[in-house]
Design an enzyme around this catalytic site. Structure first.
Site, PDB file in Angstrom:
ATOM      1  N   GLY A  29       3.719   4.637   7.611  1.00  0.00           N
ATOM      2  CA  GLY A  29       2.739   3.810   7.049  1.00  0.00           C
ATOM      3  C   GLY A  29       2.422   3.833   5.555  1.00  0.00           C
ATOM      4  O   GLY A  29       2.163   2.944   4.771  1.00  0.00           O
ATOM      5  N   ALA A  89       4.905   9.675  13.250  1.00  0.00           N
ATOM      6  CA  ALA A  89       6.208  10.326  13.561  1.00  0.00           C
ATOM      7  C   ALA A  89       6.709  11.343  12.708  1.00  0.00           C
ATOM      8  O   ALA A  89       7.717  11.716  12.652  1.00  0.00           O
ATOM      9  CB  ALA A  89       7.497   9.342  13.614  1.00  0.00           C
ATOM     10  N   ASP A 116       1.900  10.710   0.478  1.00  0.00           N
ATOM     11  CA  ASP A 116       3.294  10.570   0.608  1.00  0.00           C
ATOM     12  C   ASP A 116       3.544   9.106  -0.009  1.00  0.00           C
ATOM     13  O   ASP A 116       4.756   8.735  -0.419  1.00  0.00           O
ATOM     14  CB  ASP A 116       3.815   9.979   1.867  1.00  0.00           C
ATOM     15  CG  ASP A 116       4.398  11.374   2.631  1.00  0.00           C
ATOM     16  OD1 ASP A 116       4.364  12.596   1.871  1.00  0.00           O
ATOM     17  OD2 ASP A 116       4.306  11.599   3.832  1.00  0.00           O
ATOM     18  N   LYS A 168      11.222   8.197   5.326  1.00  0.00           N
ATOM     19  CA  LYS A 168      11.761   9.636   4.635  1.00  0.00           C
ATOM     20  C   LYS A 168      11.751  10.514   5.481  1.00  0.00           C
ATOM     21  O   LYS A 168      11.237  10.564   6.495  1.00  0.00           O
ATOM     22  CB  LYS A 168      10.526   9.856   3.506  1.00  0.00           C
ATOM     23  CG  LYS A 168       9.396  10.305   3.946  1.00  0.00           C
ATOM     24  CD  LYS A 168       8.949  11.714   4.021  1.00  0.00           C
ATOM     25  CE  LYS A 168       7.459  11.777   4.741  1.00  0.00           C
ATOM     26  NZ  LYS A 168       7.564  13.076   5.459  1.00  0.00           N
TER      27      LYS A 168
END
Length: 284
Positions: free
Chosen positions: A102, A97, A136, A10
């Site tokens: 993950g 990143a 997330d 994303k």
């Protein structure tokens, strides 16, 4: 029986921090969308009560530190599953990143194990489970484009942005999300990006307005800690990307590009000094 799931990366089209909450998390507003850079998960049932994670990547944990492992353990405990699972992670998204690699792996594991074990868990229930693993993960359960609020778990679906190319570039550093958020002083933020402006741009399918509404308050923190991120951002602007922003807490920088003819120049220009560069499309 094997179950296959894609786990897309994303990007944050906008990210604002509103305040520090009593529970230690930050109250945020984010508009997120997915890009066509994905990990792939293969899940196979095991007769014994164990969780095995494998991967071709030599740089990720394969034990309880792995979010896909935590997802499998959570769903097994919550739904009293006595059989085990082998999850193979074919890793393509860079780690640490700002691309939710993950979290997306955890979401894919929850979706896949729901199918593998025929548990019949609704997407809404999966999102509640996912919120226990990370902020997330609920977004990554359903994907698409969404406005996230709360600590990221409250989701309002949005139409997808106008289709374009996305250049992703990650400098050779890892950034701790916890450290970046730990340095954010919400009461000292002078410019807040507008979720309303970005939502309006998306609903109007205006690529120019989407570029103009890009904003991420975490940039101020990460760019001070890591000058290479600022260099990457200025290089992407100089090479001609239409809209440039750091994703999440970084260090990945993305550039939105409307014309395919500009993509090779930007991609090759960045590859001259940055190894992890990807030219992908929005996932619509």
């Amino acid at each position: 029986m094997k179950i296959y799931e894609k786990a897309p990366a994303k990007i944050n089209l906008m990210l604002d921090v509103l305040r520090k909450r009593d529970d230690g998390y930050h109250e945020v507003e984010m508009i997120m969308t997915m890009v066509d850079l994905s990990d792939r998960l293969t899940m196979s049932e095991l007769p014994r009560d164990t969780i095995i994670i494998s991967s071709q990547a030599g740089y990720i944990p394969l034990d309880e530190k792995n979010l896909a492992f935590q997802a499998a353990r959570l769903i097994k405990e919550r739904y009293n599953v006595s059989t085990g699972v082998h999850i193979h992670l074919d890793k393509h998204i860079p780690v640490a990143a700002g691309l939710a690699g993950g979290s997306s792996d955890a979401a894919a594991a929850l979706r896949g194990l729901n199918k593998l074990w025929k548990l019949g868990i609704s997407d809404a229930e999966l999102r509640v489970l996912g919120a226990e693993l990370g902020s997330d993960v609920p977004f990554c359960i359903t994907g698409g484009t969404a406005l996230a609020s709360g600590r990221g778990e409250l989701l309002k679906p949005l139409p997808n942005p106008p289709q374009c190319w996305v250049i992703l570039a990650k400098p050779p550093i890892n950034v701790s999300t916890a450290e970046v958020y730990g340095r954010v002083k919400a009461d000292q933020i002078t410019h807040h990006p507008s979720a309303r402006q970005m939502e309006h741009a998306i609903r109007n399918a205006s690529f120019t307005d989407v570029c103009n509404a890009l904003g991420n308050v975490l940039e101020d923190v990460t760019l001070k800690l890591y000058p290479e991120v600022e260099h990457l951002k200025s290089s992407m602007i100089r090479l001609g990307a239409d809209g440039v922003l750091m994703s999440g807490s970084g260090p990945t920088v993305f550039g939105l590009v409307s014309k395919e003819a500009k993509v090779p120049r930007i991609y090759n220009g960045l590859r001259g000094f940055c190894k992890d560069v990807y030219a992908v499309r929005l996932l619509t």
